[in-house]
Structure formats: C-alpha cells, structure tokens
Design a protein around this motif. Structure first.
Motif, PDB file in Angstrom:
ATOM      1  N   SER A   1       2.026  -5.745  -2.010  1.00 37.80           N
ATOM      2  CA  SER A   1       0.607  -5.789  -2.382  1.00 37.80           C
ATOM      3  C   SER A   1      -0.014  -4.397  -2.278  1.00 37.80           C
ATOM      4  O   SER A   1       0.282  -3.649  -1.339  1.00 37.80           O
ATOM      5  CB  SER A   1      -0.139  -6.749  -1.452  1.00 37.80           C
ATOM      6  OG  SER A   1       0.369  -8.053  -1.553  1.00 37.80           O
ATOM      7  N   TYR A   2      -0.836  -4.070  -3.264  1.00 40.03           N
ATOM      8  CA  TYR A   2      -1.536  -2.794  -3.317  1.00 40.03           C
ATOM      9  C   TYR A   2      -0.579  -1.592  -3.375  1.00 40.03           C
ATOM     10  O   TYR A   2      -0.973  -0.461  -3.092  1.00 40.03           O
ATOM     11  CB  TYR A   2      -2.468  -2.616  -2.100  1.00 40.03           C
ATOM     12  CG  TYR A   2      -3.613  -3.587  -2.042  1.00 40.03           C
ATOM     13  CD1 TYR A   2      -4.852  -3.273  -2.601  1.00 40.03           C
ATOM     14  CD2 TYR A   2      -3.472  -4.820  -1.411  1.00 40.03           C
ATOM     15  CE1 TYR A   2      -5.922  -4.154  -2.532  1.00 40.03           C
ATOM     16  CE2 TYR A   2      -4.527  -5.721  -1.342  1.00 40.03           C
ATOM     17  CZ  TYR A   2      -5.747  -5.388  -1.909  1.00 40.03           C
ATOM     18  OH  TYR A   2      -6.807  -6.266  -1.848  1.00 40.03           O
TER      19      TYR A   2
ATOM     20  N   GLY B   1      -3.427  -2.703  -9.298  1.00 42.15           N
ATOM     21  CA  GLY B   1      -4.865  -2.820  -9.505  1.00 42.15           C
ATOM     22  C   GLY B   1      -5.542  -1.458  -9.587  1.00 42.15           C
ATOM     23  O   GLY B   1      -5.111  -0.492  -8.950  1.00 42.15           O
ATOM     24  N   SER B   2      -6.590  -1.391 -10.388  1.00 40.34           N
ATOM     25  CA  SER B   2      -7.383  -0.162 -10.557  1.00 40.34           C
ATOM     26  C   SER B   2      -6.572   1.021 -11.051  1.00 40.34           C
ATOM     27  O   SER B   2      -6.931   2.168 -10.796  1.00 40.34           O
ATOM     28  CB  SER B   2      -8.114   0.199  -9.252  1.00 40.34           C
ATOM     29  OG  SER B   2      -9.161  -0.715  -8.998  1.00 40.34           O
ATOM     30  N   CYS B   3      -5.484   0.741 -11.751  1.00 37.05           N
ATOM     31  CA  CYS B   3      -4.740   1.813 -12.442  1.00 37.05           C
ATOM     32  C   CYS B   3      -5.358   1.922 -13.831  1.00 37.05           C
ATOM     33  O   CYS B   3      -4.799   1.440 -14.826  1.00 37.05           O
ATOM     34  CB  CYS B   3      -3.247   1.487 -12.495  1.00 37.05           C
ATOM     35  SG  CYS B   3      -2.449   1.456 -10.886  1.00 37.05           S
TER      36      CYS B   3
ATOM     37  N   THR C   1      -7.241  -3.297 -14.023  1.00 36.13           N
ATOM     38  CA  THR C   1      -6.413  -2.461 -14.883  1.00 36.13           C
ATOM     39  C   THR C   1      -6.487  -3.061 -16.277  1.00 36.13           C
ATOM     40  O   THR C   1      -6.177  -4.238 -16.458  1.00 36.13           O
ATOM     41  CB  THR C   1      -4.959  -2.426 -14.390  1.00 36.13           C
ATOM     42  OG1 THR C   1      -4.941  -1.851 -13.082  1.00 36.13           O
ATOM     43  CG2 THR C   1      -4.083  -1.589 -15.303  1.00 36.13           C
TER      44      THR C   1
ATOM     45  N   CYS D   1      -0.565   3.644  -2.605  1.00 37.43           N
ATOM     46  CA  CYS D   1      -1.972   3.395  -2.929  1.00 37.43           C
ATOM     47  C   CYS D   1      -2.769   4.698  -2.950  1.00 37.43           C
ATOM     48  O   CYS D   1      -2.600   5.567  -2.084  1.00 37.43           O
ATOM     49  CB  CYS D   1      -2.553   2.437  -1.892  1.00 37.43           C
ATOM     50  SG  CYS D   1      -4.299   2.055  -2.129  1.00 37.43           S
TER      51      CYS D   1
ATOM     52  N   TYR E   1      -1.981   0.573  -6.017  1.00 33.52           N
ATOM     53  CA  TYR E   1      -3.412   0.348  -6.249  1.00 33.52           C
ATOM     54  C   TYR E   1      -4.160   1.687  -6.274  1.00 33.52           C
ATOM     55  O   TYR E   1      -3.946   2.571  -5.448  1.00 33.52           O
ATOM     56  CB  TYR E   1      -3.999  -0.530  -5.150  1.00 33.52           C
ATOM     57  CG  TYR E   1      -5.456  -0.880  -5.353  1.00 33.52           C
ATOM     58  CD1 TYR E   1      -5.816  -2.009  -6.070  1.00 33.52           C
ATOM     59  CD2 TYR E   1      -6.464  -0.069  -4.838  1.00 33.52           C
ATOM     60  CE1 TYR E   1      -7.160  -2.349  -6.257  1.00 33.52           C
ATOM     61  CE2 TYR E   1      -7.808  -0.386  -5.025  1.00 33.52           C
ATOM     62  CZ  TYR E   1      -8.150  -1.525  -5.740  1.00 33.52           C
ATOM     63  OH  TYR E   1      -9.481  -1.840  -5.938  1.00 33.52           O
TER      64      TYR E   1
ATOM     65  N   TYR F   1      -2.709  -7.114  -6.362  1.00 35.81           N
ATOM     66  CA  TYR F   1      -3.312  -5.805  -6.548  1.00 35.81           C
ATOM     67  C   TYR F   1      -2.271  -4.671  -6.613  1.00 35.81           C
ATOM     68  O   TYR F   1      -2.618  -3.498  -6.463  1.00 35.81           O
ATOM     69  CB  TYR F   1      -4.316  -5.492  -5.424  1.00 35.81           C
ATOM     70  CG  TYR F   1      -5.506  -6.420  -5.378  1.00 35.81           C
ATOM     71  CD1 TYR F   1      -6.717  -6.059  -5.971  1.00 35.81           C
ATOM     72  CD2 TYR F   1      -5.429  -7.649  -4.734  1.00 35.81           C
ATOM     73  CE1 TYR F   1      -7.819  -6.906  -5.925  1.00 35.81           C
ATOM     74  CE2 TYR F   1      -6.517  -8.504  -4.682  1.00 35.81           C
ATOM     75  CZ  TYR F   1      -7.711  -8.140  -5.274  1.00 35.81           C
ATOM     76  OH  TYR F   1      -8.797  -8.974  -5.244  1.00 35.81           O
TER      77      TYR F   1
ATOM     78  N   TRP G   1       0.806  -1.213   0.000  1.00 33.83           N
ATOM     79  CA  TRP G   1       0.000   0.000   0.000  1.00 33.83           C
ATOM     80  C   TRP G   1       0.852   1.283   0.000  1.00 33.83           C
ATOM     81  O   TRP G   1       0.349   2.371   0.271  1.00 33.83           O
ATOM     82  CB  TRP G   1      -0.938   0.064   1.223  1.00 33.83           C
ATOM     83  CG  TRP G   1      -1.814  -1.112   1.439  1.00 33.83           C
ATOM     84  CD1 TRP G   1      -1.499  -2.280   2.087  1.00 33.83           C
ATOM     85  CD2 TRP G   1      -3.182  -1.252   1.030  1.00 33.83           C
ATOM     86  NE1 TRP G   1      -2.572  -3.131   2.109  1.00 33.83           N
ATOM     87  CE2 TRP G   1      -3.618  -2.525   1.469  1.00 33.83           C
ATOM     88  CE3 TRP G   1      -4.075  -0.424   0.346  1.00 33.83           C
ATOM     89  CZ2 TRP G   1      -4.918  -2.989   1.231  1.00 33.83           C
ATOM     90  CZ3 TRP G   1      -5.367  -0.890   0.122  1.00 33.83           C
ATOM     91  CH2 TRP G   1      -5.775  -2.147   0.554  1.00 33.83           C
TER      92      TRP G   1
END
Length: 447
Positions: free
Chosen positions: A381-382, A408-410, A438, A362, A385, A405, A359
């Motif tokens: 992880s993350y 993730g969500s990039c 993503t 993040c 993110y 992740y 994170w």
C-alpha cells in the motif's frame, strides 16, 4: 708584510685542498651507495651534528618534555629540514601505574600545532612533548569478574578526556551507558588499549576528535549520538554497531565503516544530515530499520551483494539521494525504505526482490519510470503514492497483489505496461483505490 700575505694565501690554498679531499670522499661514498635505499644526499651524524665525512653541522632541533629541554635531534638542511619524530615515551596504555598519558609532539609551546611528517625546521627550532594527567581517581566505575566498567566522572569532565586502561589496578573493559552524557566540555577523547566496548558519549556535542584502539569490538547504543565530530573512522576490530550509535551527529560528513562490521542496528546514523556518501561493509546482511533516516545530505550509497534485506525506513527522507542500485542479493524492500527521497531519479530493482513494502517509494517525486522485476509478487500500500514525476511503470505477471493507493496521486502516469494478459490483470488482488487520484493512464497488456 708581503711574506705574511704569501703565507696567508698558502694556508688558504691548503685548506681548500683539504676541503676538496673531503668533498671527493663524500662523493665517492655516495656513489658507492647509489644503489642503496638511502637517498643520495644521506649523511651519518654524531650527537653533536657533525657529519662522518666532514660536512658542516646540521640544524639542531631542541626537544622539550614537560617544559624542560631533554635533548637535541638534528636534521640535514639537504633533507628539507625534516626529522624523524622521536619515539614516544611510555604511556598509560602500557603502564598501569602511570597517571599520565603521552598526547603527542608539537612544534609550539602552547601545544596547538602537532608535529607531522611534513614539518620543516630552521636553526634553533624546538619541539614539545605533551603529557596529560589522567586523574583516574575521578572516574566512577563498577567491577565484575575482575574488570572495570566506567560509569561516570566526578566534577566537570576535562577538555581532553583519556579513558585509562586501568583504574586502581583493575583493567578497564568498557565505558558504560550515559557515563559522560551531555558533558559539553569534552573536545578530544583518547581511549587506551584494552577497552573492548564503548558507550556513554551521548550529547557530547563539543567532541571533534576521538582516538579508538583496535581492541574495541562494539559501539553500543547511543555511543556517540549527537556528538560534534566531522569525520569518523571505525577501527577494523569492531564487529557490531548498535542502534542510534551515531544518530544526530549533524556535523558528520564522512564515516569509514570497515568490512569487519557484520551488524549495524536500526537508526545507527539517523539524522546525520551532512553525511554525503556511505559504503556499506561487505559483511553486512541487513540494513537496519531507519539506518539512514533523515540523512538529507546523502547523495550516494553503495550496497554490497551480501545484503539480503533493506529495513523499514532505511533511507527515509534522504532527499539528496539521486540514484540507488539495489544488488540482486536483496529479497525484500521494507516499508518506507525510500519514502520521501525526492531527489531520487532512478532506481534499479533486481530480480531477487519478491516484496516491495508499504510506502517504500512514496513521494519520490523525481522518479520518471520504474520497472518492477518478474520476481515481485506483492506491491505494498502507498508503495509509489505521490510519485508525481512518474510517467510509466512496468508490472510483471508475477504480481499477485497491489495494495491500496499503491500508485495513488501519480498525476503524470500515462502508461502501465503489464506483462500478462487482461485476464491475468483482472485476477490480481488489488484494492479498488489502488490508483486513486491518478488519471488518464492506459494499461498496455502483454507488454
């Protein structure tokens, strides 16, 4: 009648001649001393304000102490009506038997306007010396090895609180935990010389000013948490600032941290929401966990090359932070280190960093590109993110693992530049959902 008139003219002429002689003497004296450190218009006056060269009387400033006129000092009108502040009387820091502390000089009898170097005067001006009664018998304290630790105060604490150097002839060494907790009547705090360790002001949200002597070495946990001052200067005698020392000081806009400080523990400045800029002292080796957590007003931070590790959540939710340069002494970026720094548009990660924690960046939605240096072996992880502004990222062939992740969500990530081969990329230990949510990105090998 005519004779009297002629006599008057003669007398006036003689007086003018005498004045001219004195004026010439003064000019000669000033010319002779023109190369000295004194200003050209320097004059020497006696206690009655009469110049040694015969000049006119100075401006008198009456000095009042404890409400009584004690003496007068004088200032030359050619010196812009300024005077040197009289020497302060002996205070409790040097006199263990005294019950009064000299608070300072003021230019009004209500003690609202302090005397400063820029104060100017007119004829018949006055200055006032203010003393504060300490009431050392109202302090609670314990004694160990012949030294006292203040643990509390009986009754309501005063507006101006003086921490005495002595209680019943015992030298005061420390202010203990919660000694004055939530005492909202205190506005000013004066700590006398000799005290080495401070704590105990948690929740004193009316404190706007504090004077700390250079004998203090440590600011303990929750020392000034939730206090109301706007600026703070840590004396250069302090070496350690413990956890939560300034947490919740929501009015604090500026803090000066000297290079004598070698340790700042976790959450020391947590939720100091108006703090705008910080220079980390050069002797610090580690930025503690959550050190600046929630400092939403922080726009810039200078990290010295003595720092080797950035702790977990060190700058979490510092939404005003726009850029950060991490020195090449740092080897580890902790979990949540820059989590939620939505204003962050650029970050420089040096070749010394081997690990980017979970994170770490993040929801840093302002980041558009990131280059991960060749020294990094793991991406947590993350780690990135939700970095929706990220369009490109460069990953070195030194990376051995990418956590779940991590990217993730990039949603705007288009290009991943990998410095190794396709086979090396396949060999990296990475979670199946390392880039979940993503879409439409391209991996460019041997970049």
């Amino acid at each position: 009648m005519k004779t009297n008139k002629l006599l008057s003219i003669l007398i006036l002429s003689l007086l003018c001649a005498v004045c001219c002689l004195f004026t010439t003497a003064c000019k000669d004296e000033n010319t002779t001393n023109s190369n000295s450190s004194q200003p050209e218009h320097f004059h020497s006056y006696n206690r009655y304000g009469i110049c040694s060269c015969g000049s006119t009387r100075e401006i008198e400033v009456k000095v009042y102490i404890d409400g009584y006129h004690k003496e007068s000092v004088y200032t030359d009108e050619k010196c812009d009506y300024k005077i040197n502040t009289p020497e302060k009387p002996e205070d409790i820091s040097t006199n263990p038997n005294s019950e009064k502390y000299f608070y300072g000089w003021f230019v009004d009898s209500n003690y609202q306007t302090p005397l400063t170097d820029n104060t100017t005067f007119k004829q018949s001006s006055k200055i006032y010396g203010k003393w504060i009664t300490v009431y050392s018998n109202l302090f609670k304290y314990t004694v160990a090895y012949g030294k006292a630790t203040i643990t509390g105060y009986t009754g309501g604490a005063p507006t101006v609180l003086v921490i005495p150097a002595y209680i019943n002839s015992f030298p005061v060494k420390a202010v203990g935990v919660d000694a004055f907790k939530d005492q909202t009547t205190i506005r000013n705090v004066i700590v006398c010389d000799g005290i080495e360790s401070l704590s105990g002001f948690n929740g004193c949200n009316s404190i706007t000013n504090i004077v700390i002597p250079k004998t203090v070495k440590t600011l303990n946990s929750y020392c000034f948490a939730n206090c109301g001052f706007e600026s703070f200067e840590i004396p250069n005698s302090v070496t350690r600032v413990y956890s939560y020392a300034f947490s919740g000081c929501r009015r604090l806009t500026n803090i000066a941290i000297p290079n004598s400080v070698t340790e700042i523990q976790g959450s020391a400045f947590k939720y100091c929401t108006r703090l705008t800029s910080v220079t980390i002292p050069s002797g610090l080796k580690w930025l503690g966990n959550s050190m600046f957590y929630g400092c939403s007003g922080l726009t810039s931070v200078t990290i010295p090359d003595s720092v080797t590790s950035i702790g977990d959540s060190a700058f979490c939710d510092c939404i005003g932070l726009t850029s950060v340069t991490i020195p090449n002494s740092v080897t580890s970026i902790g979990s949540y280190a820059f989590y939620g720094c939505s204003g962050l548009t650029s970050v420089t990660i040096p070749d010394s960093v081997t690990n980017i924690g979970d994170w770490a960046f993040c929801d840093c939605i302002g980041l558009t590109s990131v280059t991960i240096p060749n020294s990094v072996t793991s991406i947590g992880s993350y780690a990135f993110y939700g970095c929706s502004g990220l369009t490109s990222v460069t990953i070195p062939d030194s990376v051995e693992s990418i956590g779940g992740y991590a990217f993730g969500s990039c949603k705007n990530l288009k290009n991943i530049y990998y410095k190794g081969t396709e086979e090396q990329w396949a060999a990296i230990e990475k979670s199946r959902d390392w880039a979940i949510y993503t879409y439409n990105y391209t991996i460019i090998y041997n970049a």
